[in-house]
Design an enzyme around this catalytic site. Structure first.
Site, PDB file in Angstrom:
ATOM      1  N   GLY A 122       0.810  -1.206   0.000  1.00  0.00           N
ATOM      2  CA  GLY A 122       0.000   0.000   0.000  1.00  0.00           C
ATOM      3  C   GLY A 122       0.845   1.258   0.000  1.00  0.00           C
ATOM      4  O   GLY A 122       0.428   2.277   0.556  1.00  0.00           O
ATOM      5  N   SER A 151       4.759  -5.623  -2.489  1.00  0.00           N
ATOM      6  CA  SER A 151       5.046  -4.213  -2.697  1.00  0.00           C
ATOM      7  C   SER A 151       5.707  -3.606  -1.458  1.00  0.00           C
ATOM      8  O   SER A 151       6.805  -4.020  -1.091  1.00  0.00           O
ATOM      9  CB  SER A 151       3.762  -3.487  -3.092  1.00  0.00           C
ATOM     10  OG  SER A 151       4.029  -2.215  -3.624  1.00  0.00           O
TER      11      SER A 151
END
Length: 494
Positions: free
Chosen positions: A115, A194
Site C-alpha cells: 500500500g 510491494s
C-alpha cells in the site's frame, strides 16, 4: 459454508508464549479455523501515538477488525474499495490466523500487505488465508502495521520506522505463540507484497529478526532506496508546515484527518519523483545500503528466496496519465535517466513493443527499471552469495483495457479467493475457469516454497533455482508455467 460461531478456541501454551488468554475463531470453513483480530502488541505508552510496542494484555486477546488510519488508496480504481469498508483505529495492532483443524507442527506463512507505506491492512477480505491454509497444510498469518506519518515520522532528525518495528514485534509474537495454533515456529516464511515486500526484504538481513523466519517470498519488491537524512528532513518540514497550516496542534496531538491531509500534501509535492512518505535510513533496522543487493545478500539470515514480479507492474501507476500526454521525448528522457545504456534499452523497447504508444513504452521502461530488473538483480546476488533463489514472473493479463498484468494482479490468484475481490475492476470479465487454473498453479508454486524452500508445480515437480551462469525465470501464463531467459543484460542506473 462458514458458520459465524466461536467454533474453535485456542489457549496459547507455547514454550515462550506470552499470556494471550483464550483466542476464539470467528468462523470455520473447509476444515480451516479463522482467528480474527488477534492483538500482537499494545503501545507501551497508551497516550503516545509513537510509542513502541509491548505484549498485549491477556484480558483482551482479540479486537474488532480495524485498519490503521489511511486515505483511499491510489490503486482503488484497479483493486477495488474493500479496505474502505473497515473502520480505522490507531490501535490496529492486529493479525489474523488461519489454521487447519487439528494442525500440528505445520509450516507457517506470514503475509505483509502493501500500500505504498500509506495504506493497506492485513485483515481485508482480499487476504483470506482459508485456501492457502487448507490446501497447503500450513498456518497462514496476515499482519497490519502502522502507516504513513504515524508509522514513518518521528522528529525532524529521527525517523522511527514504526511500521517496521511493528512487524518485527508481530514476528516475535508469531515465534512465541504460533505453536498454539498448530504452526512450527522453526518453519516460518515471511512474505510481502510491494511495500510489504520491501519490509520483508529488509527484515531478511536485519540482525534483530534473525531466527524469526527462515524463508522470504517477495511479490513486486520495488526498487526503493531508503530516504537519506536530508531527504527525510525535507519531507518532515513539508509535512509539519502543511499540518501547521491546517490548524493548531502538533504531530503528537493533531487529529487523524489533519495528519492524512498533510500526508496528501507531501505526496503531491513528490508526484512524478517518487514516494512522499517512505522508510528512511535509521542506522538500526534500515541501513543506508539497504538496496545494495550484493551487501544485502551477504547479510541475509534466511536460507532461500522466492522473488516474483508481474509483467506490466507500472500499468497500475500510469492509469491516470492520459495516453496522449506522453511523448517519445519523455520516454527517451526517462530511459536516459534510469539506465546505463539508454540505446540498448530503446532497442529493447522497439523489439518488445514495436507498434506501441509512447505511454505503453514508458510503462514498459518503468516496469523494467522499478520491478523486473530489481527481481533479476536480487536473484543474481542471492545466488552468488550461495542462497537458493527462485525467480518468478506473473504474466497473466487482466481484461481491463490497457492494464496488461499490472501491479497487484497476482494477489487474488495467490489467495485463490475471487469472492473476496468481487468489486475489483481488474478481474472484471476474467474467465472463471482460467482464474481457477492460474490460481491453482500459483498457489502450488508458493506453497511448495513455504513447505521446504522449493517452488513446485501442480504435479509436484520442483522448479529450478536461479543460475547466475544461465539466468532464467519461471513465467506463469494462462497456458501454464514455462522457463525462459531473463531480459537482455540491461543495466539499471542505481
Amino acid at each position: 459454508m462458514s458458520a459465524p460461531v466461536l467454533a474453535h478456541t485456542v489457549t496459547v501454551r507455547a514454550e515462550r508464549a506470552v499470556d494471550t488468554g483464550a483466542v476464539h475463531s470467528r468462523d470455520t470453513a473447509d476444515g480451516v479455523a479463522h482467528f480474527a483480530g488477534i492483538r500482537y502488541g499494545e503501545r507501551l505508552d497508551a497516550t503516545d501515538r509513537f510509542s513502541p510496542l509491548g505484549n498485549p494484555a491477556p484480558e483482551c486477546p482479540q479486537g474488532p477488525s480495524t485498519v490503521f488510519p489511511q486515505a483511499p488508496g491510489s490503486l482503488d480504481w484497479l483493486i477495488g474499495p474493500a479496505i474502505s469498508r473497515l473502520p480505522q483505529s490507531e490501535d490496529s495492532f492486529l493479525l489474523d490466523v488461519w489454521a487447519p483443524e487439528g494442525a500440528s507442527d505445520l509450516p507457517v506463512l506470514v503475509f505483509l500487505p502493501g500500500g505504498a507505506f500509506v495504506s493497506g491492512g492485513g485483515n481485508v477480505s482480499w487476504y483470506d488465508g482459508t485456501r492457502l491454509a487448507g490446501e497447503g497444510g500450513a498456518v497462514v498469518v496476515t499482519v497490519s502495521y502502522r502507516l504513513g506519518a504515524l508509522g514513518l515520522l518521528g522528529g525532524p532528525e529521527t525517523p522511527l520506522n514504526l511500521g517496521l518495528q511493528d512487524i518485527l514485534h508481530a514476528l516475535k509474537w508469531v515465534s512465541a505463540n504460533i505453536a498454539g495454533f498448530g504452526g512450527d515456529p522453526a518453519a516460518v516464511t515471511l512474505a510481502g507484497h510491494s511495500a510489504g515486500a520491501w519490509y520483508a526484504y529488509v527484515l531478511s538481513f536485519a540482525a534483530q529478526a534473525k531466527g524469526l523466519f527462515c524463508r522470504t517470498a517477495l511479490f513486486s519488491l520495488p526498487w526503493q532506496p531508503p530516504l537519506t537524512g536530508a531527504a527525510y528532513r525535507e519531507r518532515w518540514e513539508l509535512f509539519t508546515d502543511a499540518l501547521r497550516a491546517a490548524g493548531p496542534g502538533s504531530l503528537a496531538t493533531a487529529p487523524v484527518q489533519a495528519i492524512l491531509e498533510a500526508q496528501a500534501t507531501v505526496g503531491k509535492a513528490y508526484a512524478g519523483r517518487g514516494l512522499g512518505l517512505m522508510p528512511a535510513a535509521d542506522g538500526d533496522l534500515v541501513p543506508g545500503w539497504a538496496m545494495e543487493f550484493s551487501e544485502a545478500a551477504a547479510s541475509f539470515h534466511v536460507e532461500s528466496l522466492l522473488i516474483s514480479s508481474t509483467e506490466n507492474e507500472a500499468a497500475a501507476f500510469l492509469h491516470a496519465l492520459p495516453v496522449d500526454a506522453v511523448s517519445p521525448e519523455q520516454v527517451e528522457g526517462f530511459v536516459a535517466a534510469h539506465f546505463e545504456d539508454p540505446g540498448a534499452v530503446l532497442e529493447f523497447l522497439d523489439s518488445r513493443l514495436p507498434d506501441a504508444t509512447p505511454h505503453a513504452r514508458l510503462g514498459e521502461a518503468m516496469s523494467l527499471h522499478q520491478f523486473r530488473l530489481t527481481a533479476t538483480e536480487l536473484a543474481g546476488q542471492a545466488g552468488a552469495a550461495g542462497l537458493d533463489a527462485t525467480l518468478l514472473r506473473f504474466s497473466v493479463d487482466s481484461r481491463l483495457q490497457g492494464a496488461g498484468s499490472p501491479h497487484c494482479f497476482e494477489l487474488p490468484f495467490l489467495f485463490g479467493n475471487r469472492e473476496g475481490w468481487t468489486d475489483s475492476p481488474m478481474l472484471t470479465g476474467f474467465p472463471d475457469e482460467v482464474f481457477a487454473s492460474v490460481s491453482d498453479q500459483l498457489r502450488s508454486l508458493v506453497l511448495g516454497f513455504v513447505r521446504d524452500g522449493r517452488a513446485r508445480t501442480i504435479d509436484g515437480e520442483p522448479v529450478g533455482f536461479f543460475d547466475t551462469d544461465r539466468p532464467q525465470l519461471h513465467r506463469l501464463t494462462e497456458t501454464g508455467l514455462a522457463t525462459t531467459g531473463t531480459e537482455p543484460a540491461l543495466r539499471a542506473r542505481r
